[in-house]
Design a protein around this motif. Sequence first.
Motif, PDB file in Angstrom:
ATOM      1  N   ARG A  50      12.041  -1.231  -0.458  1.00 17.93           N
ATOM      2  CA  ARG A  50      12.113  -0.273   0.481  1.00 17.93           C
ATOM      3  C   ARG A  50      11.599  -0.500   1.754  1.00 17.93           C
ATOM      4  O   ARG A  50      11.282   0.523   2.577  1.00 17.93           O
ATOM      5  N   GLY A  51      10.938  -1.684   1.923  1.00 19.10           N
ATOM      6  CA  GLY A  51      10.283  -2.182   3.112  1.00 19.10           C
ATOM      7  C   GLY A  51       8.747  -1.612   3.237  1.00 19.10           C
ATOM      8  O   GLY A  51       8.260  -1.944   4.321  1.00 19.10           O
ATOM      9  N   ALA A  52       8.169  -1.072   2.069  1.00 17.28           N
ATOM     10  CA  ALA A  52       6.854  -0.904   2.121  1.00 17.28           C
ATOM     11  C   ALA A  52       5.984  -2.241   1.927  1.00 17.28           C
ATOM     12  O   ALA A  52       6.472  -3.435   1.247  1.00 17.28           O
ATOM     13  N   ARG A  53       4.765  -2.254   2.477  1.00 17.95           N
ATOM     14  CA  ARG A  53       3.752  -3.573   2.170  1.00 17.95           C
ATOM     15  C   ARG A  53       3.017  -3.133   1.058  1.00 17.95           C
ATOM     16  O   ARG A  53       1.750  -2.332   1.267  1.00 17.95           O
ATOM     17  N   VAL A  54       3.140  -3.697  -0.131  1.00 17.02           N
ATOM     18  CA  VAL A  54       2.153  -3.325  -1.430  1.00 17.02           C
ATOM     19  C   VAL A  54       1.820  -4.730  -1.818  1.00 17.02           C
ATOM     20  O   VAL A  54       2.592  -5.413  -2.323  1.00 17.02           O
ATOM     21  N   ALA A  55       0.260  -4.585  -2.135  1.00 18.25           N
ATOM     22  CA  ALA A  55      -0.240  -5.829  -2.791  1.00 18.25           C
ATOM     23  C   ALA A  55      -0.024  -5.605  -4.386  1.00 18.25           C
ATOM     24  O   ALA A  55      -0.013  -4.575  -4.757  1.00 18.25           O
ATOM     25  N   LEU A  56      -0.181  -6.845  -5.134  1.00 19.99           N
ATOM     26  CA  LEU A  56      -0.379  -6.847  -6.479  1.00 19.99           C
ATOM     27  C   LEU A  56      -1.823  -7.283  -7.035  1.00 19.99           C
ATOM     28  O   LEU A  56      -2.309  -7.953  -6.128  1.00 19.99           O
ATOM     29  N   THR A  57      -2.208  -6.661  -8.037  1.00 11.61           N
ATOM     30  CA  THR A  57      -3.632  -7.028  -8.627  1.00 11.61           C
ATOM     31  C   THR A  57      -3.372  -6.864 -10.083  1.00 11.61           C
ATOM     32  O   THR A  57      -2.164  -6.869 -10.681  1.00 11.61           O
ATOM     33  N   GLY A  58      -4.474  -7.360 -10.485  1.00  7.89           N
ATOM     34  CA  GLY A  58      -4.469  -7.571 -12.060  1.00  7.89           C
ATOM     35  C   GLY A  58      -5.957  -6.910 -12.549  1.00  7.89           C
ATOM     36  O   GLY A  58      -6.718  -7.111 -11.808  1.00  7.89           O
TER      37      GLY A  58
END
Length: 277
Positions: A104-112
């Motif tokens: 969708r064009g979002a800038r989203v990080a991943l974490t654990g």
Amino acid sequence: MLAIPGYEDKVKGDAHVLGVDKLLGNGDGSAAAINALANEVRAKGGLFQVDHPGSKITKKFAGCDASTLTWGYGFDVRPDTVEVWNPSSSIRAAEDYLDCWLQRGARVALTGGSDAQTQYGQPQGAGYPTTWVLARNRSQGAVLEALRASRTSVSALPPAVGGRPLVIEAKRDGRFVPVIGDDVRPGEKLHVRSLDPLTDGSLRVLANGQTLLDQHLTRDRAIEFTAPAQPGWLRAELRLGNDLLEQTPLCGAIDLGANLCPYDAAMVAMTSPVYVR
């Protein structure tokens, strides 16, 4: 040890409010109210995270149909980060949810997050998995800034027992530098390597929802590849090599405090996105 204040918020699903030192209001719990909460957190220098969206799912998350997830706001509330890797939740479903945001064009990080409550089948405690953050310095503000900028990598093990991050790098000014969370050019030459000197595995690079690269990564080596010509995103993950694991899309509801899905158990490390612009 550097403490980052925050709390888990029980709304329609679980969320983390990071970087604030007091409880904030949820309003009526609607999507509009939670968006207002997220914006208030950002205004205070913090960030808003969706926690383990694949927890206790009973049918496959497919086609960005968020109704299958325990996160009840679907795509109506944009997070800054998504806790993709949690030992009590489906990694695969959370990965797919993250990728739908990226599409969708979002800038989203991943974490654990370990969610370490020392319950059934989870003797390891905190750090399984570990989120690595590339920050300007060792301060709360710099860590939160790096999380917002998607400069994260997650490993199955903490550093005390040999865990190391997976990194994506580009050659800048004659040397390779990390570019996770940064913009790269279409067609730019990149490489991915694991800083873990002991673990081989199957490396997969995903770009715009498709597999860009899938091959064996030998310890202490890097694999070169080219950023796709199409603008968008790419990210990498390293797993123990077994093609059969890919065929295990769902292991049923996970509510024992431990995730025994073969696909998830084989995960070694994963990165947040690089953005192709």
